[in-house]
Scaffold this active site. Structure first.
Site, mmCIF file in Angstrom:
data_model
loop_
_atom_site.group_PDB
_atom_site.id
_atom_site.type_symbol
_atom_site.label_atom_id
_atom_site.label_comp_id
_atom_site.label_asym_id
_atom_site.label_seq_id
_atom_site.Cartn_x
_atom_site.Cartn_y
_atom_site.Cartn_z
ATOM 1 N N HIS A 202 -7.654 -5.784 -0.245
ATOM 2 C CA HIS A 202 -6.460 -5.019 0.104
ATOM 3 C C HIS A 202 -5.991 -5.391 1.503
ATOM 4 C CE1 HIS A 202 -3.744 -1.628 -0.350
ATOM 5 N NE2 HIS A 202 -4.072 -1.193 0.848
ATOM 6 N N SER B 27 0.843 -1.192 0.000
ATOM 7 C CA SER B 27 0.000 0.000 0.000
ATOM 8 C C SER B 27 0.885 1.252 0.000
ATOM 9 C CB SER B 27 -0.972 -0.041 1.188
ATOM 10 O OG SER B 27 -2.032 0.876 1.009
ATOM 11 N N GLU C 293 -9.075 -5.264 -4.642
ATOM 12 C CA GLU C 293 -8.351 -4.271 -3.863
ATOM 13 C C GLU C 293 -9.254 -3.309 -3.094
ATOM 14 O OE1 GLU C 293 -5.329 -3.772 -3.061
ATOM 15 O OE2 GLU C 293 -3.954 -4.595 -4.538
#
Length: 512
Positions: A420, A196, A324
């Site tokens: 994610h 990230s 995601e």
């Protein structure tokens, strides 16, 4: 924080359970845990406060005697979000931690250096999901680090260096270069990895001239495409200053206590939609701070820099998860409730090109509003930036390996898919500790343990040799898919790839 426990050359002798290592700055004492030596809270730079506030990191001063390295250093100032704000007080924010299976300086082990994520706003290396013990057991030295976040790390200020958070990361990598051999690591086999905002930091470091030569390999997990222009970043600074009632100058903002700024940033984020006409896409997924393409610390976006050959000598492993954005939809309270208006807004703001919304609807004719919302958000924020980083590396004459995590997470009811953050517990092997472990389910299934072993094996093999176990990405677009049945296939998100193939991830501008 590190505290002296002796003077002169040390007041006591090291023991097998409390190993000591002499760094360039002084001796540190750690502890043995599960057969590995662990050192926590080692300062790699001076605390960035007082005269060093908003300055580039400065080398840590040396010390006499032995300093305890048993506790994580305090986290950098940050708002509380998703339960990621750990405990700890003090201003020694620039610390790192080391796990090593072998303290022999001749061991020459590969080194993995982790940069935590958190939207460039939250997070730190002391979170349980980042415990490096399982990874170190695979024969690597693991280093995790803190760096300045939010305004402290990325606020644009005249008279202060831009991208101070990136400069902190460079300083930590310089510490690794100068010290890691004493911990059994090979300074010529350093791999930087992150997820990230940590993945975005890894991508940025590939384009930072000051980081050149500090790492041989890079793993970028779920790279965000948000890099800011100086004009946009300066406008965010002005908004923060106005919220505080001060001028947006170095002199005025230096008078504001560091612990006051996170609340201001949180307020700006909460009302960021009101800035949509000026700030554009960063208002859709609140991202007020990110690396700034300032022309000095960061001369160009990672995609431009890599295409120009800036990292052709660095082995790159990059990829993303399939779903995601689904976790963010859950956190935003829209999972399963996306309206046509929300889907339409996301398509208008994020889809590439003037007719991007129409092209998405035509490319996915059977998709619901919810599915289109998830797709365009995932593609814009993480999936396509990650893919384009691999393609830029190839264009610049380098080599890249590509992956996608598609295993559907069984935790939290099993509705988040391969969302994610799912890769974090799998890569570290921490399947039962830390918040991301909730995605895995309790207890972890045999499939989760097997998949975690596959990812850890790939990451450690890549750190050791540059080969994660599958062919490099090329014109055939070979991609390693991580699921219950491992496979190497053509890139799975081909429809999205075609929609975005002409798009350039440029520095985001100030609109008015």
């Amino acid at each position: 924080m590190l505290r002296p426990t002796g003077s002169g050359g040390g007041a006591s002798m090291p023991s097998e359970s409390e190993p000591e290592v002499r760094t360039v700055s002084g001796v540190v004492r750690g502890r043995r845990e599960a057969g590995r030596a662990v050192f926590r809270g080692i300062s790699y730079a001076e605390p960035p406060v007082g005269d060093l506030r908003f300055a580039a990191p400065q080398p840590v001063r040396g010390w006499d005697g032995v300093r305890q390295a048993l506790a994580f250093g305090p986290p950098p100032p940050q708002p509380g979000a998703f339960g990621t704000s750990p405990r700890g007080t003090g201003d020694d924010w620039l610390t790192l931690n080391v796990w090593t299976p072998d303290l022999d300086p001749a061991a020459g082990l590969p080194v993995l250096v982790w940069i935590p994520g958190g939207g460039y706003l939250v997070g730190c290396s002391g979170l349980p999901e980042y415990d490096g013990g399982h990874l170190a057991a695979g024969g690597t030295v693991v280093v995790t680090l803190n760096y300045r976040l939010g305004f402290e790390g990325f606020g644009q200020l005249d008279g202060a260096p831009a991208n101070r958070g990136l400069l902190d990361q460079v300083a930590a990598l310089e510490w690794v270069r100068d010290n890691i051999r004493a911990f059994g690591g090979d300074p010529d086999r350093v791999t930087v990895f992150g997820q990230s905002a940590g993945g975005g930091s890894v991508a940025a470091l590939l384009a930072v001239p000051r980081a050149a030569g500090l790492f041989r390999r890079a793993v970028a997990q779920s790279v965000p495409g948000t890099f800011l222009s100086p004009g946009l970043a300066a406008d965010v600074t002005a908004a923060c200053a106005a919220e505080l009632g001060v001028r947006p100058t170095l002199a005025d903002l230096s008078t504001v206590a560091a612990d006051r700024l996170p609340a201001v940033v949180q307020a700006i984020s909460a009302g960021i939609v009101g800035w949509r006409e000026r700030w554009g896409q960063i208002t859709h997924r609140p991202i007020p701070f990110a690396p700034v393409v300032d022309g000095d610390v960061l001369p160009a976006t990672p995609w431009r820099a890599l295409a120009d050959g800036a990292a052709r000598d660095v082995d790159l492993l990059v990829g993303h998860t399939r779903d995601e954005h689904r976790l963010f939809s859950l956190l935003d309270g829209v999972l399963g409730q996306v309206t046509p208006e929300q889907s339409g807004t996301a398509l208008r703001m994020l889809a590439p090109g003037p007719d991007g919304a129409r092209r998405y609807r035509e490319a996915f004719p059977d998709a619901t509003d919810e599915q289109l919302y998830e797709l365009v958000n995932a593609d814009w924020l993480f999936r396509m930036p990650s893919l384009h980083l691999a393609e830029a590396q190839l264009a610049g004459g380098g080599r890249a390996h590509l992956y996608e995590l598609t295993w559907p997470a069984p935790g939290l009811g099993g509705g988040l898919g391969a969302c994610h953050g799912l890769d974090v517990p799998l890569v570290f092997g921490n399947l039962t500790s830390g918040q991301p472990a909730m995605l895995i389910g309790d207890p972890p299934t045999p499939a989760a343990h097997e998949l975690s072993g596959q990812l850890r094996g790939a990451w450690t093999a890549f750190a050791a040799t540059g080969d994660p176990g599958w062919p490099a990405y090329d014109a055939g677009r070979g991609t390693r898919v991580f699921d219950e049945r491992p496979a190497v296939v053509a890139y799975p998100e081909e429809t999205s790839r075609l929609l975005w193939r002409e798009h350039t991830f440029a520095a985001l501008p100030l609109l008015t």
